[in-house]
Write a protein that holds these residues in place. Structure first.
Motif, mmCIF file in Angstrom:
data_model
loop_
_atom_site.group_PDB
_atom_site.id
_atom_site.type_symbol
_atom_site.label_atom_id
_atom_site.label_comp_id
_atom_site.label_asym_id
_atom_site.label_seq_id
_atom_site.Cartn_x
_atom_site.Cartn_y
_atom_site.Cartn_z
ATOM 1 N N ASP A 171 0.836 -1.199 0.000
ATOM 2 C CA ASP A 171 0.000 0.000 0.000
ATOM 3 C C ASP A 171 0.873 1.252 0.000
ATOM 4 O O ASP A 171 1.831 1.352 0.776
ATOM 5 C CB ASP A 171 -0.898 0.043 1.238
ATOM 6 C CG ASP A 171 -1.951 -1.047 1.226
ATOM 7 O OD1 ASP A 171 -2.196 -1.624 0.148
ATOM 8 O OD2 ASP A 171 -2.521 -1.321 2.300
ATOM 9 N N VAL A 173 0.416 5.696 -0.276
ATOM 10 C CA VAL A 173 -0.241 6.969 -0.545
ATOM 11 C C VAL A 173 0.837 7.913 -1.067
ATOM 12 O O VAL A 173 1.812 8.196 -0.367
ATOM 13 C CB VAL A 173 -0.913 7.563 0.707
ATOM 14 C CG1 VAL A 173 -1.531 8.929 0.380
ATOM 15 C CG2 VAL A 173 -1.974 6.613 1.247
ATOM 16 N N ALA A 209 -4.748 5.661 7.096
ATOM 17 C CA ALA A 209 -6.011 5.550 6.365
ATOM 18 C C ALA A 209 -6.321 4.105 6.011
ATOM 19 O O ALA A 209 -5.431 3.263 5.876
ATOM 20 C CB ALA A 209 -5.950 6.395 5.097
ATOM 21 N N SER A 211 -7.368 3.064 3.209
ATOM 22 C CA SER A 211 -7.243 2.805 1.774
ATOM 23 C C SER A 211 -6.205 1.722 1.531
ATOM 24 O O SER A 211 -5.325 1.473 2.351
ATOM 25 C CB SER A 211 -6.830 4.085 1.045
ATOM 26 O OG SER A 211 -5.575 4.536 1.516
ATOM 27 N N SER A 212 -6.305 1.069 0.376
ATOM 28 C CA SER A 212 -5.332 0.044 0.007
ATOM 29 C C SER A 212 -4.940 0.241 -1.446
ATOM 30 O O SER A 212 -5.578 0.981 -2.189
ATOM 31 C CB SER A 212 -5.913 -1.357 0.217
ATOM 32 O OG SER A 212 -7.059 -1.532 -0.595
ATOM 33 N N THR A 215 -2.835 5.205 -3.776
ATOM 34 C CA THR A 215 -3.700 6.379 -3.754
ATOM 35 C C THR A 215 -2.843 7.615 -3.962
ATOM 36 O O THR A 215 -1.792 7.760 -3.326
ATOM 37 C CB THR A 215 -4.441 6.497 -2.415
ATOM 38 O OG1 THR A 215 -5.181 5.291 -2.183
ATOM 39 C CG2 THR A 215 -5.374 7.686 -2.396
ATOM 40 N N PRO A 232 -9.598 13.964 -2.557
ATOM 41 C CA PRO A 232 -9.006 12.659 -2.247
ATOM 42 C C PRO A 232 -8.225 12.650 -0.936
ATOM 43 O O PRO A 232 -8.209 11.640 -0.236
ATOM 44 C CB PRO A 232 -8.096 12.398 -3.454
ATOM 45 C CG PRO A 232 -8.756 13.146 -4.568
ATOM 46 C CD PRO A 232 -9.264 14.401 -3.929
ATOM 47 N N LEU A 236 -9.153 10.544 2.962
ATOM 48 C CA LEU A 236 -8.294 9.763 3.854
ATOM 49 C C LEU A 236 -8.476 10.141 5.315
ATOM 50 O O LEU A 236 -7.944 9.480 6.199
ATOM 51 C CB LEU A 236 -6.823 9.972 3.480
ATOM 52 C CG LEU A 236 -6.368 9.528 2.100
ATOM 53 C CD1 LEU A 236 -4.887 9.834 1.921
ATOM 54 C CD2 LEU A 236 -6.632 8.050 1.870
#
Length: 281
Positions: A171, A173, A209, A211-212, A215, A232, A236
Motif C-alpha cells: 500500500d 499513498v 487511512a 485505503s489500500s 492512492t 481525495p 483519507l
C-alpha cells in the motif's frame, strides 16, 4: 486500519524531515530516522527510536532500517532540479531500493509489508496550466506533465508505487506536495502552500487511512487561492486547518499578482517550467 506506531522517516535531516521530526511524535509515532547526512536532534525534540546514517544506495542498510517498522514516510532524495544523473541515483534508483527493502521485509516476516507514504510533488504535473477565474480545480487524475528531471522522478515514484501495489500488494499513498514551509515565500506559494502543522495532519491521515493499493492525493492547506482538488486527501481523513491568505496582503504588495503571460506564473509548476528553472521557485 489503526495508525501505525513505528515509522521509518527517510530524509530526516532535510527541511521537511526536520519539521516532521518535531510534529509527528505528537500523533503517537515512534520515529526511526534515516538520512545520508548525520542527524542531530536538538534539545526539546522528541527522541527517535533509532537514528541511521545511510545512503539510499546501501540496500543492506535499507533492509535493516525497514525491519520491524509499520510504515515508511519516504521524504529522502533531491528536492530541487539537478542533473539527470544525480536525480537518477537519488530519486529513481534510491526509491526503487526503498521499495525493494519494503517488499523484502514483507517476505521476511510472512505478513503485510509496511505501508509507504511517498513524497511526490506537484512538479509531476507541473506543466498543467494553473486555474484562472472560474476554472475548475485540478484533479489528481489530470495527465502527468513533469516540468523537470525532478518532476519526472516523481512520476516514476508514483508508477513504481502502482507497480508494487499491483504486483506485491504494498500500500502506498503518494502525496503531491506543494510547498511545505512555515510561511509561503512568494505569491505562487499562496496557492500550493502547506503549513507544517497541516503537513503532519496529512501524513498522519495517509499513514493510518483504510485505503489500500495506490492512492494519489495533493498536499496543501485549505488555501483561499487553492489550485487543486483536496477531495481525495480529505477522503483519507485529512482535515486541513490553515490558509495561506493571512500572508497574501504582504506578498502581493511586495511582488504583485501573478501574470498569466509570465512563463514562471502560467503553469502549476511555476518557475520549474522555465529553462533553466528560475529560483526561488
Amino acid at each position: 486500519m489503526p495508525a501505525p506506531r513505528t515509522v521509518l522517516l527517510t530524509g530526516a535531516a532535510g527541511g521537511l524531515g526536520t519539521l516532521m521530526r518535531g510534529l509527528l511524535p505528537s500523533y503517537g509515532y515512534d520515529l526511526r530516522l534515516l538520512d545520508l547526512q548525520p542527524i542531530e536532534q536538538p534539545a526539546g525534540e522528541p527522541a527517535a527510536a533509532a537514528v541511521i546514517t545511510a545512503d539510499l544506495a546501501d540496500r543492506d542498510a535499507l533492509r535493516e532500517a525497514v525491519h520491524g517498522v509499520d510504515a515508511v514516510l519516504h521524504l529522502a532524495g533531491i528536492s530541487l532540479e539537478s542533473t539527470f544523473d544525480k536525480i537518477l541515483a537519488a530519486n529513481i534508483q534510491g526509491t526503487y531500493n526503498l521499495y525493494e527493502a519494503v517488499r523484502e521485509e514483507g517476505v521476511r516476516t510472512g505478513g503485510p509489508a509496511p505501508r509507504v507514504v511517498f513524497a511526490s510533488s506537484n512538479h509531476a504535473v507541473g506543466f498543467t496550466p494553473r486555474p484562472q477565474g472560474d476554472d475548475p480545480l485540478i484533479p489528481v487524475d489530470t495527465p502527468r506533465r513533469p516540468d523537470t528531471y525532478y518532476g519526472l522522478s516523481k512520476c516514476f515514484g508514483e508508477d513504481l508505487a502502482q507497480l508494487y501495489a499491483d504486483l506485491h500488494g504494498i500500500d502506498t499513498v503518494s502525496v503531491r506536495i506543494g510547498s511545505c514551509f512555515p510561511e509561503p515565500a512568494n505569491v505562487r506559494m499562496l496557492s500550493v502552500w502547506m503549513s507544517p502543522a497541516d503537513g503532519a495532519r496529512l501524513f498522519h491521515a495517509a499513514l493510518g487511512a483504510g485505503s489500500s493499493g495506490h492512492t494519489v492525493v495533493y498536499g496543501s492547506s485549505a488555501n483561499t487561492r487553492l489550485w487543486w482538488d483536496l477531495g481525495p486527501a480529505r477522503a483519507l481523513g485529512y482535515a486541513p486547518q490553515d490558509d495561506s491568505e493571512v500572508f497574501a496582503a504582504r506578498l502581493v504588495a511586495e511582488q504583485g499578482e501573478l501574470d498569466p503571460d509570465n512563463p514562471a506564473h502560467a503553469n502549476l509548476g511555476g518557475a520549474f517550467c522555465t529553462d533553466p528553472p528560475i529560483w526561488p521557485y
